[in-house]
Write an enzyme that holds these catalytic residues in place. Structure first.
Site, PDB file in Angstrom:
ATOM      1  N   ASP A 193       0.819  -1.209   0.000  1.00  0.00           N
ATOM      2  CA  ASP A 193       0.000   0.000   0.000  1.00  0.00           C
ATOM      3  C   ASP A 193       0.853   1.259   0.000  1.00  0.00           C
ATOM      4  OD1 ASP A 193       0.932  -0.214   2.671  1.00  0.00           O
ATOM      5  OD2 ASP A 193      -0.954  -1.086   3.324  1.00  0.00           O
ATOM      6  N   ASN A 212      -8.105  -2.469  14.084  1.00  0.00           N
ATOM      7  CA  ASN A 212      -9.487  -2.758  13.689  1.00  0.00           C
ATOM      8  C   ASN A 212      -9.572  -3.972  12.760  1.00  0.00           C
ATOM      9  OD1 ASN A 212      -8.490  -1.767  11.275  1.00  0.00           O
ATOM     10  ND2 ASN A 212      -9.878  -0.001  11.167  1.00  0.00           N
ATOM     11  N   HIS A 227      -7.691  -4.467   9.948  1.00  0.00           N
ATOM     12  CA  HIS A 227      -7.359  -4.279   8.541  1.00  0.00           C
ATOM     13  C   HIS A 227      -6.025  -4.934   8.207  1.00  0.00           C
ATOM     14  CE1 HIS A 227      -5.173  -0.443   9.849  1.00  0.00           C
ATOM     15  NE2 HIS A 227      -4.262  -1.038   9.098  1.00  0.00           N
ATOM     16  N   GLU A 273      -9.928  -1.825   4.972  1.00  0.00           N
ATOM     17  CA  GLU A 273     -10.601  -1.461   6.206  1.00  0.00           C
ATOM     18  C   GLU A 273     -11.851  -2.320   6.426  1.00  0.00           C
ATOM     19  OE1 GLU A 273      -9.182   0.374   8.242  1.00  0.00           O
ATOM     20  OE2 GLU A 273      -8.474   2.285   7.478  1.00  0.00           O
TER      21      GLU A 273
END
Length: 250
Positions: free
Chosen positions: A66, A135, A137, A142
């Site tokens: 990313d 979270n 990811h 996400e």
């Protein structure tokens, strides 16, 4: 499979040895590379071991997961700079084989499509390194990201931006969006090593264990991957059931 080690140093040792074994068995391997604090001791140990053993990395190909939208390859907080500082400049890689997303691409959607096509042209990823966000990811996929979504542009969750603020200077604005390989490309990797260290990852690791596969916690999809190893330190594994921890300690 879950493997639990005493601390991040022991995790780094194990992952570094796994990388070296993969490279020795397949010098032309395609590696999927991750960034972040979890990876720093891993890359540092890998560099040391590669130098000591005279490992040839010149035939490797890599694709990073990313990049932030809006950051140039020379921006100090870009993942391009991260990779140069923490790995690439230390060993004799072939720069033409090191693939990173361009945060300044004029058409980021088209750029993601081209990046995915280039990866496919290399035959996909042999070994993918992953960290995991608080979270759940992986990459910047996400919660709520469709499992069938390929490389794409994502609006970052506020929690992700809060978690990543520590990497930026005081008062600096954390980018609101990023480009990331999708769960399609990640799940197509032939082998996956997911690394989580530290107490801050304990709750999401426990959620992964308790929950069924769900897009609400993206890394639960790894339960469907036949060659995934989750590599934890004791702190990250601290909320797993005792019977799991006893079975998985290395």
């Amino acid at each position: 499979m879950i493997q639990i080690f005493s601390d991040p140093s022991a995790v780094a040792e194990y992952v570094s040895e796994a990388l070296i074994a993969k490279i020795r068995s397949k010098p032309e391997a395609v590696l999927g590379l991750a960034t972040g604090g979890t990876m720093e001791p891993i890359y540092a140990r890998f560099i040391d071991q590669a130098r000591q053993s005279g490992l040839d990395v010149s035939r490797l190909t890599s694709f990073n997961l990313d990049e932030y939208v809006g950051l140039s390859a020379d921006h100090p907080k870009s993942y391009s700079v991260y990779m140069r500082e923490h790995l690439f400049r230390h060993l004799a890689f072939d720069a033409s084989r090191l693939h990173l997303l361009n945060g300044l691409a004029r058409d980021s959607v088209a750029h993601c499509q081209a990046y995915a096509a280039k990866l496919q042209g290399y035959g996909g990823i042999d070994l993918q390194l992953l960290g995991v966000g608080g979270n759940g990811h992986i990459g910047f996929n996400e919660p709520g990201t469709a499992f069938d979504r390929p490389c794409h542009v994502v609006k970052l969750a506020e929690q992700t931006r809060i978690d990543n603020r520590r990497f930026f200077a005081a008062g600096a604005v954390v980018p609101e969006s990023a480009m990331t390989l999708g769960l399609v490309e990640i799940m197509a990797a032939r082998e996956i090593l997911l690394v989580a260290t530290g107490e801050s990852k304990a709750e999401i690791v426990a959620e992964w264990y308790r929950r069924d596969v769900t897009e609400e916690i993206p890394f639960t999809i790894l339960k469907r991957h036949p060659q995934t190893t989750m590599i934890l330190d004791e702190a990250a594994a601290s909320l797993l059931p005792d019977e799991v921890s006893r079975q998985c300690v290395v």
